[in-house]
Design a protein around this motif. Structure first.
Motif, PDB file in Angstrom:
ATOM      1  N   ALA A   1      47.966  55.417  30.847  1.00  0.00           N
ATOM      2  CA  ALA A   1      48.191  54.233  32.011  1.00  0.00           C
ATOM      3  C   ALA A   1      47.410  53.590  32.772  1.00  0.00           C
ATOM      4  N   ALA A   2      47.445  52.568  32.985  1.00  0.00           N
ATOM      5  CA  ALA A   2      47.184  52.103  34.660  1.00  0.00           C
ATOM      6  C   ALA A   2      47.208  51.948  36.101  1.00  0.00           C
ATOM      7  N   GLY A   3      49.030  52.559  35.826  1.00  0.00           N
ATOM      8  CA  GLY A   3      49.685  52.269  37.166  1.00  0.00           C
ATOM      9  C   GLY A   3      49.865  50.696  37.716  1.00  0.00           C
ATOM     10  N   PRO A   4      49.454  50.364  38.833  1.00  0.00           N
ATOM     11  CA  PRO A   4      49.703  49.185  39.750  1.00  0.00           C
ATOM     12  C   PRO A   4      48.125  48.936  39.575  1.00  0.00           C
ATOM     13  N   LEU A   5      48.451  47.145  39.345  1.00  0.00           N
ATOM     14  CA  LEU A   5      47.401  46.290  39.017  1.00  0.00           C
ATOM     15  C   LEU A   5      46.447  46.388  40.777  1.00  0.00           C
ATOM     16  N   ILE A   6      45.125  46.450  40.200  1.00  0.00           N
ATOM     17  CA  ILE A   6      44.273  45.741  41.646  1.00  0.00           C
ATOM     18  C   ILE A   6      44.572  44.269  42.150  1.00  0.00           C
ATOM     19  N   ASP A   7      44.448  43.952  42.743  1.00  0.00           N
ATOM     20  CA  ASP A   7      44.291  42.081  43.244  1.00  0.00           C
ATOM     21  C   ASP A   7      43.570  42.305  44.636  1.00  0.00           C
ATOM     22  N   GLY A   8      43.799  41.032  44.466  1.00  0.00           N
ATOM     23  CA  GLY A   8      43.470  40.636  45.818  1.00  0.00           C
ATOM     24  C   GLY A   8      43.846  40.560  46.707  1.00  0.00           C
ATOM     25  N   PRO A   9      43.417  40.385  48.515  1.00  0.00           N
ATOM     26  CA  PRO A   9      45.204  40.470  49.203  1.00  0.00           C
ATOM     27  C   PRO A   9      46.259  39.759  49.346  1.00  0.00           C
ATOM     28  N   ASN A  10      46.186  39.508  48.228  1.00  0.00           N
ATOM     29  CA  ASN A  10      47.598  38.833  47.981  1.00  0.00           C
ATOM     30  C   ASN A  10      48.055  38.104  46.440  1.00  0.00           C
TER      31      ASN A  10
ATOM     32  N   SER B   1      43.623  39.101  38.810  1.00  0.00           N
ATOM     33  CA  SER B   1      42.927  37.189  38.426  1.00  0.00           C
ATOM     34  C   SER B   1      42.490  36.858  39.345  1.00  0.00           C
ATOM     35  N   LEU B   2      43.844  37.272  40.956  1.00  0.00           N
ATOM     36  CA  LEU B   2      43.311  37.298  42.559  1.00  0.00           C
ATOM     37  C   LEU B   2      41.818  37.560  42.816  1.00  0.00           C
ATOM     38  N   LEU B   3      41.631  39.193  42.567  1.00  0.00           N
ATOM     39  CA  LEU B   3      40.588  40.173  42.788  1.00  0.00           C
ATOM     40  C   LEU B   3      39.493  39.299  43.494  1.00  0.00           C
ATOM     41  N   PRO B   4      38.854  39.180  44.669  1.00  0.00           N
ATOM     42  CA  PRO B   4      37.244  38.427  44.937  1.00  0.00           C
ATOM     43  C   PRO B   4      36.401  38.498  44.621  1.00  0.00           C
ATOM     44  N   ASP B   5      35.670  37.710  43.792  1.00  0.00           N
ATOM     45  CA  ASP B   5      33.827  38.458  43.667  1.00  0.00           C
ATOM     46  C   ASP B   5      33.427  39.614  44.274  1.00  0.00           C
ATOM     47  N   THR B   6      33.515  39.523  45.463  1.00  0.00           N
ATOM     48  CA  THR B   6      33.227  40.587  46.554  1.00  0.00           C
ATOM     49  C   THR B   6      33.456  41.990  46.503  1.00  0.00           C
ATOM     50  N   ILE B   7      35.038  42.016  46.622  1.00  0.00           N
ATOM     51  CA  ILE B   7      35.468  43.092  46.195  1.00  0.00           C
ATOM     52  C   ILE B   7      35.793  44.015  44.916  1.00  0.00           C
ATOM     53  N   TYR B   8      35.508  43.108  44.040  1.00  0.00           N
ATOM     54  CA  TYR B   8      35.009  43.181  42.644  1.00  0.00           C
ATOM     55  C   TYR B   8      34.211  43.997  42.314  1.00  0.00           C
ATOM     56  N   PHE B   9      32.650  43.956  42.625  1.00  0.00           N
ATOM     57  CA  PHE B   9      31.760  44.069  42.551  1.00  0.00           C
ATOM     58  C   PHE B   9      31.264  45.660  43.151  1.00  0.00           C
ATOM     59  N   ALA B  10      32.387  45.424  44.932  1.00  0.00           N
ATOM     60  CA  ALA B  10      32.333  46.484  45.186  1.00  0.00           C
ATOM     61  C   ALA B  10      32.678  47.712  44.618  1.00  0.00           C
ATOM     62  N   MET B  11      34.214  47.759  44.071  1.00  0.00           N
ATOM     63  CA  MET B  11      35.442  48.211  43.035  1.00  0.00           C
ATOM     64  C   MET B  11      34.263  48.958  42.126  1.00  0.00           C
ATOM     65  N   SER B  12      33.621  47.753  41.410  1.00  0.00           N
ATOM     66  CA  SER B  12      33.145  48.202  40.246  1.00  0.00           C
ATOM     67  C   SER B  12      31.783  49.202  40.492  1.00  0.00           C
ATOM     68  N   LYS B  13      31.455  48.722  41.480  1.00  0.00           N
ATOM     69  CA  LYS B  13      30.100  49.827  42.305  1.00  0.00           C
ATOM     70  C   LYS B  13      30.593  51.411  42.396  1.00  0.00           C
ATOM     71  N   TYR B  14      32.062  51.259  42.960  1.00  0.00           N
ATOM     72  CA  TYR B  14      32.607  52.524  43.528  1.00  0.00           C
ATOM     73  C   TYR B  14      32.612  52.911  41.708  1.00  0.00           C
ATOM     74  N   ALA B  15      33.488  52.925  41.159  1.00  0.00           N
ATOM     75  CA  ALA B  15      33.936  52.977  39.767  1.00  0.00           C
ATOM     76  C   ALA B  15      32.982  53.559  38.899  1.00  0.00           C
ATOM     77  N   ARG B  16      32.195  52.541  38.694  1.00  0.00           N
ATOM     78  CA  ARG B  16      30.918  53.368  37.644  1.00  0.00           C
ATOM     79  C   ARG B  16      29.995  54.875  38.607  1.00  0.00           C
ATOM     80  N   SER B  17      30.618  54.676  40.330  1.00  0.00           N
ATOM     81  CA  SER B  17      29.334  55.953  40.915  1.00  0.00           C
ATOM     82  C   SER B  17      30.637  57.183  40.554  1.00  0.00           C
ATOM     83  N   ILE B  18      32.027  57.519  40.342  1.00  0.00           N
ATOM     84  CA  ILE B  18      32.718  58.072  39.950  1.00  0.00           C
ATOM     85  C   ILE B  18      32.798  58.081  39.170  1.00  0.00           C
TER      86      ILE B  18
END
Length: 480
Positions: free
Chosen positions: A149-158, A192-209
């Motif tokens: 399971a993924a649990g909650p979606l990760i989305d943008g500020p709204n 879908s509503l995740l801004p690109d800057t936040i998405y790439f920061a998240m993907s970088k962190y997820a890869r790092s761990i």
């Protein structure tokens, strides 16, 4: 006394009927043809011994010292691994507005197993609900699949849907991701509503761990860049047709001459016709090569797209299945409540149906290019995406798209096990694996639609005959 009777009959319904645990091995499926989904061959005349929830042995010999307490004659039948739905939403946040009650929601779990779906990847919902299901399934008070399971979606500020985790800025990425991991999610799902800057920061962190993440391509990110960022799987083929169009740049820049078409629905139809008509096979080949190089899996959910495009006729064909659904789900699967069923004029439906054919071409070309595919249905809020049953339609559509029966079968068996990193326990009929199996009357390597010809299902070592499956389904219908 009446209350006691209700309690007892409920327990009888949910506790698996095959519960003898005093002899070893307990269950023998004798003289059966095993479909080896890894090698693509049929192993004839095999005996499968099951002890507890594991396959104890697979052999040509009946082994006289092995006294089975329950024997299923597999003569002339075919044994395959249990199927996986790799995009499921049994607790879909989109349906929370319908106020589903716990008992009704629980009734969805055995529907998966009774149709041979013994594992699911839950792609968004309440982690508390998932953990409750897991506890009930483990204790034997609820029949249900293994759940990742993924649990909650990760989305943008709204966020788009209730229950999502909105990330307001890049500096909040670590805290939000860590909180989900601490809560016990198996992977992260971006939306879908995740801004690109936040998405790439998240993907970088997820890869790092080294924590897996997947999901929708955010609207501000291309599939190409998402693949480069290390996303593990991409869902629904979102924007894949656009990125395979020779007119991608014009369409993204909104440099399209719509002529006299001023309404949004008309422009949607025009734009999608343009995307279909400008498919660039070489551009697609380069994109698919990127997916292969980055080991980016895809879950097309083609059956979801099909059911949506052909809802009006498919609803008539599927009438017999509605009795198994909880009332809140039946209600949500109507144009009155469901966003997917609104604004459906003739031209809209025509282009939706043409897009299904286009997706089928893309699936064929992806498979030829070596892109790794997973079977998923998007069951939940999407109308006519039936829990359990939908997986069979998904893999049947894969075969129609050009995959061989074996390739289609792999998308729901060994591929999910490889993707989830659980091949040690699932995905193949072999010694030591969990005893999650389907006994079929016909060979699925002749046609993958034969997975629907179920003679019996084994879940965690418990055997459900065709007759018992039919009884369970009727009991589920009576409880709705």
């Amino acid at each position: 006394m009446k209350q006691l009777y209700v309690i007892l009959t409920t327990l009888v319904f949910w506790i698996p009927t095959f519960a003898q645990r005093d002899k070893s091995p307990e269950l023998l499926i004798s003289n059966v043809n095993i479909i080896d989904v890894k090698e693509g061959v049929v192993k004839t005349g095999m005996n499968v011994f099951i002890k507890g929830d594991r396959i104890h042995d697979v052999t040509k010999s009946t082994a006289s010292d092995e006294a089975a307490t329950f024997i299923v004659d597999g003569t002339g039948k075919y044994l395959i691994p249990g199927l996986w739905d790799m995009h499921a939403h049994p607790d879909d946040p989109e349906m929370w507005r319908m106020n589903p009650d716990e008992g009704s929601r629980d009734l969805l779990m055995p529907l998966f197993v009774m149709h041979g779906v013994t594992g699911i990847r839950d792609m968004a919902g309440s982690l508390q609900v998932v953990n409750d299901w897991r506890e009930k399934i483990a204790s034997g008070t609820l029949i249900g699949p293994a759940i990742y399971a993924a649990g909650p979606l990760i989305d943008g500020p709204n966020p788009m849907w209730d229950g999502s985790i909105g990330i307001p800025s890049t500096k909040h990425v670590k805290q939000k991701v860590d909180s989900l991991i601490d809560a016990g999610v198996d992977f992260l799902k971006v939306y879908s509503l995740l801004p690109d800057t936040i998405y790439f920061a998240m993907s970088k962190y997820a890869r790092s761990i080294e924590f897996p993440f997947c999901g929708h391509v955010p609207q501000t990110v291309t599939n190409y860049d998402a693949s480069k960022s290390g996303i593990n799987s991409l869902e629904h083929l979102l924007d894949i047709p656009l990125e395979c169009s020779s007119q991608e740049e014009r369409i993204r820049n909104r440099d399209i001459d719509y002529g006299a078409i001023n309404d949004r629905l008309g422009q949607y139809v025009f734009r999608n016709k343009l995307i279909i008509d400008t498919y660039d096979a070489e551009k697609a080949r380069r994109l698919f090569k990127t997916f292969v190089e980055n080991e980016t899996w895809h879950t097309p959910t083609i059956s979801m797209w099909y059911k949506n495009a052909w809802f009006e006729t498919e609803k008539v064909k599927d009438q017999a299945y509605f009795k198994y659904l909880p009332a809140y789900m039946k209600k949500y699967w109507t144009p009155q409540f469901n966003d997917h069923l609104k604004f459906r004029n003739k031209e809209f439906l025509k282009v939706k149906q043409a897009m299904v054919d286009h997706y089928m071409r893309i699936i064929r070309d992806m498979n030829k290019a070596g892109v790794k595919l997973l079977a998923g249905t998007d069951t939940g809020a999407n109308p006519l995406c039936w829990p359990g049953l939908g997986v069979h339609l998904e893999i049947e559509m894969f075969e129609k798209a050009g995959l061989s029966p074996l390739e289609a079968l792999r998308t729901a068996t060994i591929n999910p096990a490889i993707y989830l990193g659980i091949l040690e326990d699932y995905g193949i009929v072999s010694k030591g694996k969990y005893a999650d199996l389907i006994l079929l009357t016909e060979n699925p390597l002749v046609s993958v639609s034969n997975t629907q010809k179920i003679s019996g299902v084994v879940k965690s070592g418990s055997y459900f005959s065709k007759k018992r499956i039919e009884e369970y389904l009727e009991e589920i219908a009576e409880r709705q």
